[in-house]
Design an enzyme around this catalytic site. Structure first.
Site, PDB file in Angstrom:
ATOM      1  N   LYS A  96       0.832  -1.220   0.000  1.00 50.72           N
ATOM      2  CA  LYS A  96       0.000   0.000   0.000  1.00 50.72           C
ATOM      3  C   LYS A  96       0.856   1.255   0.000  1.00 50.72           C
ATOM      4  O   LYS A  96       0.710   2.132   0.855  1.00 50.72           O
ATOM      5  CB  LYS A  96      -0.962  -0.005   1.186  1.00 50.72           C
ATOM      6  CG  LYS A  96      -1.994  -1.132   1.087  1.00 50.72           C
ATOM      7  CD  LYS A  96      -3.099  -0.982   2.115  1.00 50.72           C
ATOM      8  CE  LYS A  96      -4.126  -2.084   2.031  1.00 50.72           C
ATOM      9  NZ  LYS A  96      -3.614  -3.424   2.358  1.00 50.72           N
TER      10      LYS A  96
HETATM   11  O1  LIG Z   1      -5.054  -4.121  -0.280  1.00 55.59           O
HETATM   12  C1  LIG Z   1      -5.504  -5.061   0.391  1.00 55.59           C
HETATM   13  O2  LIG Z   1      -5.159  -6.200   0.170  1.00 55.59           O
HETATM   14  C2  LIG Z   1      -6.589  -4.789   1.336  1.00 55.59           C
HETATM   15  C3  LIG Z   1      -7.454  -3.758   0.997  1.00 55.59           C
HETATM   16  C4  LIG Z   1      -8.664  -3.616   1.677  1.00 55.59           C
HETATM   17  O3  LIG Z   1      -9.502  -2.813   1.334  1.00 55.59           O
HETATM   18  N1  LIG Z   1      -8.924  -4.459   2.729  1.00 55.59           N
HETATM   19  C5  LIG Z   1      -8.057  -5.436   3.118  1.00 55.59           C
HETATM   20  O4  LIG Z   1      -8.390  -6.202   4.045  1.00 55.59           O
HETATM   21  N2  LIG Z   1      -6.849  -5.574   2.470  1.00 55.59           N
HETATM   22  C6  LIG Z   1      -5.853  -6.568   2.921  1.00 55.59           C
HETATM   23  O5  LIG Z   1      -6.376  -7.881   2.660  1.00 55.59           O
HETATM   24  C7  LIG Z   1      -6.052  -8.772   3.738  1.00 55.59           C
HETATM   25  C8  LIG Z   1      -7.339  -9.287   4.332  1.00 55.59           C
HETATM   26  O6  LIG Z   1      -7.090 -10.284   5.277  1.00 55.59           O
HETATM   27  P1  LIG Z   1      -8.252 -11.223   5.890  1.00 55.59           P
HETATM   28  O7  LIG Z   1      -9.296 -10.294   6.418  1.00 55.59           O
HETATM   29  O8  LIG Z   1      -7.523 -11.971   6.954  1.00 55.59           O
HETATM   30  O9  LIG Z   1      -8.748 -12.097   4.763  1.00 55.59           O
HETATM   31  C9  LIG Z   1      -5.169  -7.982   4.696  1.00 55.59           C
HETATM   32  O10 LIG Z   1      -3.820  -8.216   4.345  1.00 55.59           O
HETATM   33  C10 LIG Z   1      -5.533  -6.542   4.428  1.00 55.59           C
HETATM   34  O11 LIG Z   1      -4.471  -5.648   4.677  1.00 55.59           O
END
Ligand SMILES: O=C(O)c1cc(=O)[nH]c(=O)n1[C@@H]1O[C@H](COP(=O)(O)O)[C@@H](O)[C@H]1O
Length: 283
Positions: A96
């Site tokens: 990010k």
């Molecule tokens: O850019 C990302 O991957 C991201 C964007 C977003 O809007 N929301 C989001 O959850 N993420 C990332 O996606 C992953 C979600 O993880 P889980 O919720 O464990 O599936 C994490 O690494 C977050 O940092």
């Protein structure tokens, strides 16, 4: 080399829409019987790689969780990137990044160049210093056949306070402008299946696309969608959000798959189940 968007489209044809996040949270390390150390990141990353890579179009390491361990953590990421490049496993480095253009050039050199130890297939970018501030990364991605995923509508509830602003103005909401800019970016490139400038749109955004009058059908790149699994969105919720653009959606699951560890076979089974769930809901 084939452009990133086309390589991702081919990987999604072959292995489906799932992207497995490599998010070594301290609590997960503990649940896996590992201490909170850089060496444990190596064990964790290797198990996720070996269990999940065969069932995922891409793997998405969460860079912050490696940075917590300083240079030793970054060394684990470098090893992951080298192995993945050799095996042609696609990586989304979830860093990010976003800064003023002159500094952005250094981030582009780090994550998107072909000679940096952290250089890999694609990186997540934050456009909230202005989409054009990302120019050095967008240009590096195009020059090096790599990709970017630009945050548009994030999965967290707080994102609205910035991303939904301006919805009643002629230009539309901030998120709508980001999506239009990413579309134009891909229009200016050469590719066959999908452009290499992707978006991030959370699976949890519900009616936001409708409320903000955003039509993703004009978008010509990949859509990384986190929020499935641990954040509460089901596969049905997800494909309701992305009706009409299903084939472009790369669905991330991190904790939803990782909680099956530490055994490689259990991770593989969790990845296969998530993939089957998504494919069934996508139709
Ligand atoms: O850019 C990302 O991957 C991201 C964007 C977003 O809007 N929301 C989001 O959850 N993420 C990332 O996606 C992953 C979600 O993880 P889980 O919720 O464990 O599936 C994490 O690494 C977050 O940092």
């Amino acid at each position: 080399m084939i452009p990133f968007g086309d390589r991702l489209a081919a990987a999604m044809d072959e292995r489906g829409p799932l992207c497995v996040g490599i998010d070594p949270h301290p609590k997960l390390l503990q649940a896996w019987g590992l201490e909170d150390s850089a060496e444990s990141l190596r064990t964790f990353t290797t198990a996720v790689y070996e269990g999940c890579a065969p069932y995922a179009a891409a793997l998405k390491p969460q860079v912050a969780l490696f940075e917590r361990h300083g240079s030793a953590g970054l060394a684990v990421l470098e090893e992951l990137f080298a192995r993945a490049a050799e095996d042609r496993v696609l990586i989304v480095a979830d860093a990010k990044r976003g800064d003023i253009g002159s500094t952005m050039k250094a981030y582009a050199d780090a994550w998107l160049s072909t000679c940096s130890p952290l250089g890999t297939d694609s990186v997540t970018l934050s456009p909230y210093l202005g989409f054009e501030s990302l120019r050095p990364a967008l240009d590096a991605a195009a020059a090096n056949q790599r990709g970017t995923f630009v945050l548009a509508l994030t999965s967290n509830p707080e994102g609205k306070s910035v991303q939904h602003v301006g919805k009643t103005e002629d230009t539309g909401a901030v998120a709508k402008q980001i999506i239009a800019a990413a579309t134009a970016e891909n229009t200016a490139q050469t590719w066959e299946r999908m452009g290499s400038c992707g978006l991030v749109v959370g699976a949890t955004v519900g009616e936001a696309l409708h409320d903000l009058a955003i039509d993703l059908s004009a978008f010509n790149g990949p859509i990384l969608s986190p929020g499935y699994g641990a954040q509460g969105a089901s596969a049905k919720d997800l494909y309701r959000v992305f009706a009409g653009v299903e084939s472009q959606v790369l669905v991330n699951s991190s904790r939803g798959v990782l909680s099956a560890g530490p055994q490689v076979a259990d991770l593989a089974q969790a990845a296969q189940m998530a993939r089957a769930d998504l494919v069934a809901a996508r139709g």
